[in-house]
Enzyme design. Structure first.
Site, PDB file in Angstrom:
ATOM      1  N   MET A  48       0.793  -1.308   0.113  1.00 32.14           N
ATOM      2  CA  MET A  48      -0.082   0.023  -0.077  1.00 32.14           C
ATOM      3  C   MET A  48       0.937   1.078  -0.096  1.00 32.14           C
ATOM      4  SD  MET A  48      -3.591  -0.049   1.202  1.00 32.14           S
ATOM      5  CE  MET A  48      -3.816   0.193   3.003  1.00 32.14           C
ATOM      6  N   CYS A  49       1.186   1.742   1.132  1.00 32.70           N
ATOM      7  CA  CYS A  49       2.033   2.764   1.446  1.00 32.70           C
ATOM      8  C   CYS A  49       1.263   4.255   0.981  1.00 32.70           C
ATOM      9  CB  CYS A  49       3.204   2.940   0.444  1.00 32.70           C
ATOM     10  SG  CYS A  49       4.230   1.594   0.719  1.00 32.70           S
ATOM     11  N   GLY A  50       1.479   5.266   1.890  1.00 34.77           N
ATOM     12  CA  GLY A  50       0.807   6.571   1.598  1.00 34.77           C
ATOM     13  C   GLY A  50       2.242   7.512   1.406  1.00 34.77           C
ATOM     14  N   ARG A  65      -2.423   2.942   5.664  1.00 33.34           N
ATOM     15  CA  ARG A  65      -1.578   2.639   4.596  1.00 33.34           C
ATOM     16  C   ARG A  65      -0.453   1.997   4.827  1.00 33.34           C
ATOM     17  NH1 ARG A  65      -4.432   4.678   0.253  1.00 33.34           N
ATOM     18  NH2 ARG A  65      -3.157   3.754  -0.997  1.00 33.34           N
ATOM     19  N   ASN A 108       4.758   6.995   4.144  1.00 34.02           N
ATOM     20  CA  ASN A 108       4.370   6.044   5.212  1.00 34.02           C
ATOM     21  C   ASN A 108       4.438   4.561   4.588  1.00 34.02           C
ATOM     22  OD1 ASN A 108       3.151   4.653   7.241  1.00 34.02           O
ATOM     23  ND2 ASN A 108       1.515   6.178   7.278  1.00 34.02           N
TER      24      ASN A 108
END
Lengths: 503, 350
Positions: free
Chosen positions: B1-3, B30, B173
């Site tokens: 995912m990651c933000g 995320r 993130n």
């Protein structure tokens, strides 16, 4: 005859209960296996080559063909083939000839490489619902894009790109000459190439006028025999290919037996009717890489620098360095033909023993060109033993831009790979010039079969790419991270520059 | 995912790190608490013309000696110090972050038109591939990356990023898959003045890596993100493409669209695809890239990862989540969704 009769290769058997004496086997077998006498079909099994024409035509499935019903005493060294080759050469004192590709049981590297697919962390792409791009441009590309700003401040292109061939699938049809194959076969392949948005090679047999309507999809070949080469021929092709060598017989020239040089072939090739057409081993104007460069540039000059020029070589041990030389010769693409490449006729000692597999050759060539910073100078076309869409996909991931298929296209027209192409008796009308046999191949049907094959493979490649989360073929090319080697040794993994499964 | 999130102020007005810390934390859903990071431009005005190297040292012995020897071989260390940190309840100081302000000796790279950048690139690649226990994770001028394993708030507080003031910030993130818990695996990824935050997985990594390596770059970070920085460096710094065309090379239009374009436009786009086909990035991604005077955000060609942008007064915001942008600027009105592959570019004025 001190050697005497050898055991049958094939035993042909007829179920007389089933047989209705229609005589189609008699009419169809060009090798003289069947004859009708006194309302009974008689069989000469010794003539059979297992071309399966009779099987395909028998309305009652009454024919059975068994391979090697009586074999030699089993021996691990002195195989039947080893013994028979000696018998033949003891009798004739000649070089053994064979058709089709390499018959030795080398491991197939393609079958030891597996492809990747996406799960969770990245989504696979559904080609039914999302765009999937297989379009490829074959030819030289500049290393960088140069731009300038015009007086109104707009960005304009300074870089000029030399002509490339645009193909809508990475599958092209390789060079099989008119002479080696029939005119109907040539017409069928040419129509299929045009219908599939791809290109086909003429081989070294010139361009028959029946192919002129498809000339925009033809790559005309200049081989060491220079058969059929004149300015009209060069100008008609979409591209020109210089054939240095082929995978089935590296180091020697083409062989067309005189039996196949009929009137029409003799006109197209510009050689006397019935004469063997034996191309010289080297081009007698190419004795070094500089000479190749001169020929490439001469052909370009003759065609006003409008056509890409390809150079085809057999995959030999030093293929990577040779390809690097070709990349510097002004050539637009290098074709690498692996040791499983097919042929109409080749000395079997070459066919079975000389050259290297296409998988390793492409890996080596791509790596060498990148290391020298000249990968953009040429496209790489791989060929030789490509059997299905997975082979195509793997070869592109190893670094090829596109592939040539040959035998696969013939099989799509009915060829059973009996390997007797050099006898001019092909009962499928493919590898023969005998008018009655050629007439059996209907270009309307055969061209559809070949384009069906290309279409089906193209669909499968799209699906494989989508599963790997790739929607454009540029991102597959050279993407060896998406391959893994299964049961390949460490040396082979390092040549292919791929990781083993699980790594 | 990651933000991901990024912001630029076009008048170079400085922002401290506290708001982006909170915005990044809004996207904790995320991430996984195993990697967070920030980069800020404009934080070292006293050393603005020197290259600021940020390194992780495993120990201060052998690796540090080797790095300093290498730096002294290629130029001069004008100043160095440990990067101030403040240990957090959930975060130990696994590596010792150190910074150098380095002036390359350009006489050592006479054949080059960009000797300083080439020396720095070379030194970074050499440290990262040959000196165990040392990792350069930031090497630009007047900018610095701050990253570690941990949640956004922990990492921010660990480095006290509220004490830094920049006119560009990027933050990330992380939800790792390839290299968990490794500080070097956190984003942003940086080389020279290029910084990248990336949400996604590049399915064309093998192709991009082989392409970029044929131009002398070395992929050493075990992450597909670094290839983005190298590609941008190649296209923009070495090949002089404008930023929007560089992005077009990485996420080009489909052939169908190109075929429908007018003559000049079609020719240009065809040329980009032919020449930079191997630079094209495939797979799901949303990326923000920063340079000293601009940021650009873009997604893959079919937008398999979210990307939203907004403008307010002098600032452009780009992020995975609208909520993160609103956390940074509650008064924002103008929020929009860029099309797949379409770059959103923010520049400073002069």
């Amino acid at each position: 005859m001190s050697i005497g009769t050898r055991p049958l290769r094939f035993l042909v058997d007829l179920d007389h209960e089933q047989c209705m004496l229609c005589g189609r086997c008699v009419d169809n077998c060009s090798y003289g296996v069947f004859r009708m006498e006194n309302n009974r079909i008689l069989i000469s099994s010794r003539n059979c080559v297992a071309c399966h024409r009779c099987i395909s035509q028998c309305p009652r499935d009454a024919i059975r063909i068994e391979e090697r019903p009586v074999d030699y005493r089993n021996h691990p060294v002195w195989t039947a083939k080893a013994r028979e080759d000696i018998y033949k050469q003891a009798e004739t004192g000649k070089i053994l000839l064979g058709g089709m590709g390499n018959t030795l049981d080398y491991p197939i590297i393609f079958d030891r490489i597996v492809l990747d697919a996406c799960q969770v962390t990245n989504p696979s792409i559904d080609p039914l619902r999302e765009p999937m791009e297989l379009r490829t441009y074959i030819g030289k590309k500049p290393k960088k894009l140069d731009l300038f700003r015009d007086p109104s401040g707009d960005v304009q292109l300074k870089t000029e790109i030399v002509p490339n061939l645009q193909i809508e699938t990475p599958i092209m049809i390789g060079h099989m000459s008119y002479g080696a194959i029939s005119l109907n076969a040539h017409i069928s392949l040419a129509r299929a190439a045009a219908a599939s948005g791809t290109f086909m090679g003429t081989g070294e047999g010139g361009l028959h006028e029946a192919i002129f309507p498809y000339q925009d999809n033809m790559i005309v070949q200049v081989a060491s025999g220079r058969f059929g080469v004149n300015i009209d021929y060069l100008s008609r092709g979409a591209a020109i290919e210089i054939k240095i060598g082929q995978g089935a017989k590296p180091g020697i020239g083409g062989h067309l037996p005189g039996e196949k040089v009929c009137g029409d072939v003799s006109c197209t090739r510009m050689i006397p009717e019935g004469s063997d057409a034996i191309s010289p081993a080297p081009h007698h104007d190419i004795y070094s890489i500089e000479d190749l460069k001169q020929l490439v540039r001469s052909l370009k000059e003759a065609t006003e620098w409008k056509k890409p020029v390809f150079v085809k070589i057999a995959a030999v041990h030093n293929v990577a360095a040779i390809a690097a030389g070709i990349a510097r010769s002004s050539a637009d693409a290098v074709v690498i033909d692996g040791f499983r490449g097919g042929t109409g006729a080749a000395p079997t000692v070459f066919r079975d023993n000389v050259g290297i597999p296409i998988e390793t050759a492409i890996a080596a060539v791509d790596a060498k060109l990148r290391a020298q910073g000249i990968r953009n100078e040429v496209s790489i076309i791989g060929s030789g033993g490509i059997r299905n869409s997975a082979d195509v996909t793997k070869l592109i991931a190893l670094g090829a831009d596109a592939v040539y298929i040959g035998t696969a296209a013939l099989i799509a027209m009915g060829c059973r790979v009996c390997g007797t192409c050099y006898r001019n008796l092909c009962p499928w009308g493919i590898a023969t010039q005998r008018p009655d046999l050629v007439g059996r191949l209907d270009p309307d049907e055969a061209s559809v079969q070949v384009s069906n094959l290309i279409h089906a493979w193209t669909l499968e490649i799209s699906e494989l790419m989508g599963a790997a989360g790739i929607n454009s073929i540029e991102s597959l090319r050279g993407n060896r991270d998406r391959l893994r080697g299964y049961m390949l040794d460490e040396t082979m993994l390092s040549v292919l520059d791929i990781k083993p499964v699980g790594a | 995912m990651c933000g991901i999130i990024g912001v630029i102020d076009r008048h170079r007005e400085l922002m401290d790190g506290s708001t982006i810390r909170n915005a990044l934390a809004v996207m904790d859903e995320r991430g996984s608490g195993e990697g967070s990071g920030y980069v800020a431009y404009g934080i070292y005005p006293d050393y603005a013309d020197l290259f600021a190297f940020h390194l992780f040292y495993d120990t201060l012995g052998q690796p540090k000696t080797q790095v300093e020897e290498l730096l002294e071989n290629w130029g001069m260390i004008e100043h160095d110090e440990e990067i101030p940190t403040c240990e957090q309840p959930g975060m130990r100081k696994v590596h010792i972050p150190w910074r150098y302000f380095f002036r390359p000796n350009r006489k050592l790279m006479l054949h080059s038109s960009t000797p300083d950048d080439d020396i720095v690139t070379r030194v970074v690649m050499e440290i990262n591939t040959t000196i165990p226990g040392a990792l350069v994770f930031s090497s630009g001028k007047n900018l610095g990356v701050f990253k570690a394993s941990g949640w956004p708030r922990e990492v921010a507080d660990f480095y006290r990023i509220q004490d830094y003031e920049g006119y560009i910030w990027l933050a990330h993130n992380r939800y790792p898959t390839n290299t968990s818990g490794w500080w070097g695996g956190a984003h942003p990824f940086n080389l020279l003045n290029w910084s990248v935050v990336h949400n996604g997985e590049i399915t064309s990594y093998g192709t991009n890596k082989r392409y970029i390596e044929s131009f002398g770059y070395r992929c050493s970070m075990f992450t597909d993100t670094e290839v983005v920085a190298y590609l941008m460096d190649l296209l923009v710094r070495q090949h002089h493409l404008p930023l929007n065309l560089a992005v077009r090379a990485l996420a080009p239009p489909f052939w169908d669209e190109i075929d429908r374009m007018d003559g000049h436009e079609q020719e240009l786009n065809r040329a980009i695809r032919l020449i930079y086909g191997s630079a094209m990035m495939n797979g799901p991604f949303a990326i923000i890239v920063a340079l000293e005077d601009s940021i650009v955000g873009f997604s893959d060609r079919i937008k398999l990862r979210p990307l939203v942008a907004g403008t307010h007064e002098d600032r452009l915001y780009i992020s995975s989540e609208e909520a993160a942008i609103r956390t940074m600027e509650p008064a924002i009105q103008d929020i929009f969704m860029p099309e797949a592959g379409e770059p959103v570019i923010g520049r400073v004025i002069a």
